[in-house]
Every structure is written in structure tokens, then in C-alpha cells.
Scaffold this active site. Structure first.
Site: not given
Length: 688
Positions: A61, A63-65, A67, A170, A172, A175, A191
Site C-alpha cells: 500500500g 500513504g501520506g508519508m 509506500e 490515526d 482506523k 490500521n 502504523d
């Protein structure tokens, strides 16, 4: 070259000897069993899959920071989740490494562990525990007791982090990974790369950075307020809501609308969506989702304990909101019309709600205005982000600025005494360079909320900039005699910074205020050191690097100033003042071509910057380009007719060209504007 006895791939001789002539891929397959996805043996022959001692087999996957890949550690023969950093900016790298170390300090069976933090082939990475299984988002929901047990374990894991001073920020469904172990199904919290230390509080947005996932954010996180353990409690509740109902508590077509709903709307009760949810479980979820964090579980441990009571069929601690409380919430949000002819208990409760202030007009106005403030705050953060892009985004910035002003104007129409609306209005004017209007709104915010440190700090930062500008215009440099205007500004900013010291408990903010106090007092080396402490704590703040570089330049540490100002420009490439200051430091280092380039870039961004014209003229003068230098200095004077420093420099340049009468006229004008300018007196004497 030896070859693997199983697959025939080449094997390093030493490795073959140690591993019974078996390559790492076959050894891993033997150790871990066959892999359903990815083929390590194939990947080993593809150089693009190799990364240091790791071989990537499957992208998990992004994400913001960055892969995340599933990869094989060829030294320890184990599968890992390899997370790569997308942005190699030094400030982002520092945050990435700090947050990885934060996560690595946790050791709990239900928290994914960190194996290694490192850099290879010019890329920064984290090697984390690889957890095979399915996320809570895709895990079957048929066994509700199992789901509750998994959430209980997740809450215990989060509590472990809280006890070590860390919040996740974060949480969710994606995660929470569910894997099958020997003793049954188990949940692992993933994460913690967004985790931060709780000490000093944490804000959602700092210098434009936004953390978290909107549908699972607590209202205080969405607003950008300080966070504590209860933000994670809210997120666990929102995640339970999603898993048990099939949808998050709040949905909308765009991010802003989701944020608005998180801050202002009440979620639909879970049992209305899924009647099979037990009433006690619904009560637990809704307690987690309280807007007022004082009404939530105080920490994840309390949530885990109530979920344990539910599993044991014991009475839970959580209680549904009282009828009175629900009535007051409805009144405060204008969601219901109170009947005037109600009788019995309901009538008594309505009257009680009115007496207790549920119908307070000021509270209603503040709540309604607050919605506009929150929307404006998000748009201001967008403006801040656009200003960090090294390209012309002025049209978008102008549109967002208009939208922000419309939101805040409406907020102040509804509630003229809303201090947050005044503060945000000041902030957007400051971002757009409208110092006069920004000071006006910061002053209004301070009047309405005298114990709000951030408005004092905002006003002080603007006044320090003005103070430096006044001193530069007069040409006095750093001589301690002050003009009356500069004395007035200095007194105001010193008073404001002392207020910040008295009111704030935020450590980075105090370091920043200390640095500015030292700067205003002329203690430039001390100011640079203190601002260095600040940027260590807030490396993504361009203003911290800017003022550190400014202080270093005043302290004659020119090479260090260039380095700090370059950091500021990397974070905000359109920061015109940073180009001016870096150009000054380059001038003092004798790097005149680079100085001219920086001042030219500053003028591209702000064509009315008289100081940049003067500085560029001085650099051209040092290169012997006297006509071009005089043209730039003349432009500076046109923009600021009382700019004594520009008259001084132009007079000096004209003297070098042999234009003695014109030179003396300019230098005499400089002395008339500033009789204490010793440099102008010296230059005129030399010309005579």
C-alpha cells in the site's frame, strides 16, 4: 559460483556454506511455509526489487508519508513490512526518524514492532513487523463477540502506548490487522508512524502539516487543538462504529464537509443502522464519540475495561446521555423546536434546559460562528501549503483568501466577540503580507481573550519584522540609537513576548518567543542558539529557520545563516524575505553573483521590495557594475523616498564614477534623513 540445491539460483559461497547450499529465498519458504503472493526467487533475479539486504516481493500500500512493501530480510531470513519515505526533505526525514524511534520504544504483543530504521541507496526506510492477515476493514463481522474482543485487545495495546507517553493519532479500520495465531484470532495495531509524544500536547496542523484520517478524527483533532489520549479513544469508537454498522460515523462528498460534521453533528445511533447491535455496546461506542472529550472515557484502559465488562455480561460503566443533556444539545445546535405546551416530565426537563442555559443566545451564536472558523482554518492551512510550492499559485491563493475572509466575516457577523475568528483573520492577513490588518485583528483577539498566548505571539512576530524594517530604512544598521517609531514597536513586541512567556506552556512556542526576545535585544548569537533549539523541536516551520538565519547574519555567522535560510526556502520556496536575507549573507561572504541572483528572485516575488533593490545594487556595485547599481538604488528611493540607506549607497556609487556633485547631494540627503548615520558622514567626507 555455488547454486541453490532447491531452485538452482546463484548463491554466495559463504552463504551457501552457512545455509547448507540453500539460497535465502528457499530457506525462507522452508521456514515460513509457501507464500500465497509474491515469488522471492523470481524477485531475487530482478535488480529493481533489491534494496540493500531486502528483496521486495509485493507492494502492500501507500500513504501520506510513503509506500509499504512486503520484503524479505536476507540476513535474518524473515519477512518484514518495508516502509519507504516519499519526501526526502531534511525536515520530513527528521520527523520520519523521530516518529520511527517513538514507535520502536513500544513492546506489546498487539502492536506491530519496528525492526530497523535506516537509509540505503539514498532512501530512508523503516523495517517493521510483517503481519499476515486481514485488516479490520475486510475481516468478517459475523462473530460480534470476537469483534468486541479484538477491539478490547486493541484498546489495551493503545493504552500501553499511552502509558509510554505516545498517542497514535490515526486509528482506523485499515490500521488494525487481524491475524490467526495458535491461540486464535489476534489484532495488531499498525502504523505508529504518526505517533507523537503526549508531553506538551500535540496539534493536528503545524506549518501546514495535516495528520489523521477525517472520518475517524476527534473534533479537537479536526480543529487543530491540543490532543491527549482521548483523541485515540474517539478514533477507537469511530472505528468500532464503522466495523459494526458498515460505515463511519460521518460521511460526505468532500473533506471539508466531513470535518464540519465531525465538529458539529451528532452521529446516527448505531442501532438505527444495525438493530442487532447490543444496547450496551451502542452506549460504549457513543461514549467514545462524545464531542466534549471530558464526557468520553478518560483513556483507552477505561474503554478496554468496559468492553471486558460487556464480554462478561457485567454492568458497563458508560451510561446513555440523559434526556436533559440531549435536549440542551439540540437547543444549542438549533436542531429542534421546543414545544411551548408540553406537560409532565418532558415539560419540566425543557424548562430546566432553558434555565441551565441551553437557550443561551451567545452560546448558540458562538457555536454557529465556530463552524465558519473551522472551515476558514482549513482553508488557511491550504493557503499555507500553496505558499510552500515553488510555482505561481497566486490565483488559487487569492480565491482561498477570499473564501477565508467570507467565512470569518460571517462568523464575526454572527458573533462579533469571537476571539478565534479574529485570530484566524489576523493569521490570513499575516500570510498575505497585510501587516496593518493582521495587527488589527490580533489586537481584537487579545482584547477578547487576554490569556490567549498565540495572538500575542502572532503580533510580536509581525512587530519584530516591522522593527527590523524601520532600522534598515534609516540605514543605522545595528547602532543602538533608536528612532521614536522603532522604540514604540520595540516596546510593544517586548511586552507581547513577555506575555507569551507568562501564558504559554508549549515548549517549542516558548523557545521561539525566547529567541525573538533575544533578537529584539540585540543578542544575536544567543538568539540564533535559542532559535536553533526551536527548529530542533519544530523542523518544519520555515519561520523558525528564517529568524535563525537572520540572527546568524547579524552575528556575522554568514555561512551558517546561508544554511538556515536555505532550509527556510526549501520549506517555503516563495518566502521573499528569506531570499533577501540569504542574499545579504552571500554578499558578506563575497559571493556577489549568488547574492544578485537571490535579490532578483526576491524581486520576482515582491517587485515593491525597496530593500532587495538596494541590496542588489550594492552587490552590483562590488562587481563594478556601477550604472546598474545606481539604477537599482534609484528604484529603491522611488519606492521609499525617505530611505536614507539607499541615498548613502547611491551617493557612494556616484562618487566612484566621479559624479562628485551628485554624490555629495545624495550623501547630504542621507545625513538629513538620519543625522547619526556615521557611514554617510564618512562617505561624504571621502567624496569631498
Amino acid at each position: 559460483m555455488k547454486r541453490c540445491k532447491s531452485c538452482g539460483n546463484p548463491v554466495d559461497p559463504e552463504q551457501a556454506k552457512a545455509q547448507d547450499e540453500t539460497c535465502p529465498w528457499c530457506l525462507a519458504a522452508f521456514t515460513f511455509g509457501p507464500e500465497p503472493v509474491g515469488n522471492p526467487a523470481t524477485a531475487s533475479r530482478d535488480p529493481s526489487k533489491q534494496f540493500g539486504k531486502y528483496v521486495r516481493t509485493e507492494k502492500l500500500g501507500a500513504g501520506g508519508m510513503g509506500e509499504v512493501w512486503k520484503a524479505l530480510d536476507t540476513e535474518l531470513n524473515r519477512w518484514v513490512a518495508l516502509k519507504f519515505l516519499k519526501d526526502e526533505d531534511p525536515a520530513v526525514v527528521a520527523r520520519f526518524q523521530r516518529e520511527a524511534r517513538t514507535a520502536a520504544s513500544l513492546s506489546h504483543p498487539n502492536i506491530a514492532s519496528i525492526h530497523e530504521v535506516g537509509e540505503a541507496e539514498g532512501r530512508h526506510y523503516i523495517a517493521m513487523q510483517y503481519v499476515p492477515g486481514r485488516t479490520m476493514a475486510t475481516f468478517p463481522k459475523k462473530d460480534r463477540r470476537l469483534i468486541v474482543r479484538l477491539f478490547r485487545d486493541a484498546a489495551r495495546a493503545v493504552d500501553h502506548a499511552h502509558r509510554h507517553g505516545i498517542i497514535h493519532r490515526d486509528l482506523k479500520p485499515e490500521n488494525l490487522m487481524v491475524e490467526e495465531r495458535e491461540d486464535g484470532w489476534s489484532v495488531v495495531v499498525l502504523d505508529f508512524g504518526l505517533a507523537r509524544a503526549i508531553e506538551g500536547g500535540e496539534k493536528l496542523s503545524q506549518s501546514g502539516e495535516v495528520y489523521g484520517t477525517a472520518p475517524y478524527m476527534s473534533p479537537e483533532q479536526a480543529r487543530g487543538d491540543h490532543l491527549d489520549e482521548r483523541a485515540d479513544v474517539y478514533a477507537l469508537g469511530a472505528t468500532m462504529y464503522d466495523v459494526l454498522t458498515g460505515k463511519p460515523p460521518f460521511e460526505a462528498g468532500n473533506l471539508l464537509e466531513v470535518i464540519r460534521k465531525v465538529g458539529n453533528d451528532e452521529p446516527v445511533r448505531p442501532r438505527k443502522i444495525n438493530p442487532r447491535i447490543h444496547r450496551d455496546l451502542e452506549t460504549i461506542i457513543l461514549k467514545c464519540l462524545e464531542k466534549d472529550r471530558e464526557r468520553r472515557y478518560a483513556n483507552a484502559r477505561e474503554l478496554a475495561e468496559d468492553l471486558e465488562r460487556f464480554l462478561n455480561s457485567d454492568p458497563i460503566v458508560a451510561r446513555p446521555p440523559s434526556t436533559l443533556y440531549r435536549l440542551r444539545m439540540r437547543l444549542g445546535k438549533r436542531k429542534a423546536v421546543v414545544a411551548t405546551a408540553a406537560a409532565g416530565l418532558v415539560g419540566i426537563l425543557v424548562v430546566a434546559a432553558l434555565i441551565l442555559g441551553g437557550h443561551d443566545k451567545l452560546a448558540e451564536a458562538r457555536a454557529e460562528a465556530g463552524t465558519h472558523v473551522e472551515l476558514a482554518r482549513l482553508k488557511i492551512d491550504q493557503i499555507d501549503q500553496l505558499m510552500k510550492v515553488d510555482e505561481d499559485r497566486n490565483r488559487e491563493i487569492d480565491m482561498l483568501t477570499s473564501a477565508v475572509r467570507a467565512e470569518l466575516t460571517e462568523a464575526l457577523r454572527i458573533c462579533p466577540e469571537h476571539e478565534e475568528a479574529c485570530f484566524e483573520m489576523g493569521r490570513v492577513f499575516a500570510l498575505r503580507g497585510r501587516t496593518d490588518k493582521a495587527l488589527e485583528f490580533f489586537a481584537r483577539s487579545i482584547t477578547l481573550a487576554p490569556r490567549q498566548a498565540k495572538a500575542y505571539l502572532g503580533r510580536a512576530a509581525l512587530n519584530l519584522d516591522t522593527y527590523e524594517e524601520l532600522r534598515h530604512i534609516t540605514g543605522r544598521g545595528h547602532v543602538r540609537q533608536e528612532s521614536e517609531p522603532s522604540k514604540k514597536v520595540l516596546a510593544q513586541l517586548t511586552e507581547d513576548l513577555k506575555k507569551v512567556r507568562a501564558l504559554s506552556s508549549d515548549v517549542p512556542q516558548l523557545k521561539y518567543a525566547d529567541g525573538m526576545i533575544l533578537f529584539a535585544g540585540g543578542r544575536y548569537a544567543d538568539a540564533a542558539a535559542r532559535l536553533g533549539e526551536y527548529v530542533d523541536l519544530a523542523p518544519a516551520d520555515p519561520d523558525g529557520w528564517l529568524w535563525r538565519g537572520h540572527a546568524q547574519g547579524h552575528a556575522n555567522a554568514f555561512a551558517e545563516a546561508v544554511e538556515s535560510l536555505t532550509r527556510a526556502l526549501k520549506l517555503r520556496p516563495r518566502l521573499a524575505n528569506a531570499y533577501v536575507l540569504r542574499g545579504n549573507a552571500l554578499y558578506d561572504l563575497g559571493r556577489y553573483d549568488e547574492s544578485i541572483a537571490d535579490q532578483t528572485r526576491a524581486l520576482d516575488l515582491d517587485p515593491k521590495d525597496a530593500v532587495a533593490y538596494l541590496n542588489r545594487g550594492n552587490a552590483k556595485h562590488m562587481k563594478g557594475l556601477h550604472d546598474e547599481a545606481i539604477a537599482d538604488m534609484t528604484k529603491a528611493i522611488e519606492l521609499r523616498p525617505k530611505f536614507s540607506g539607499a541615498y548613502n549607497s547611491r551617493g557612494n556609487a556616484k562618487g566612484v564614477k566621479g559624479l562628485y556633485d551628485e554624490s555629495i547631494a545624495d550623501l547630504t540627503k542621507a545625513i538629513e534623513l538620519d543625522p547619526k548615520d556615521d557611514n554617510a558622514h564618512y562617505n561624504r567626507g571621502t567624496t569631498y
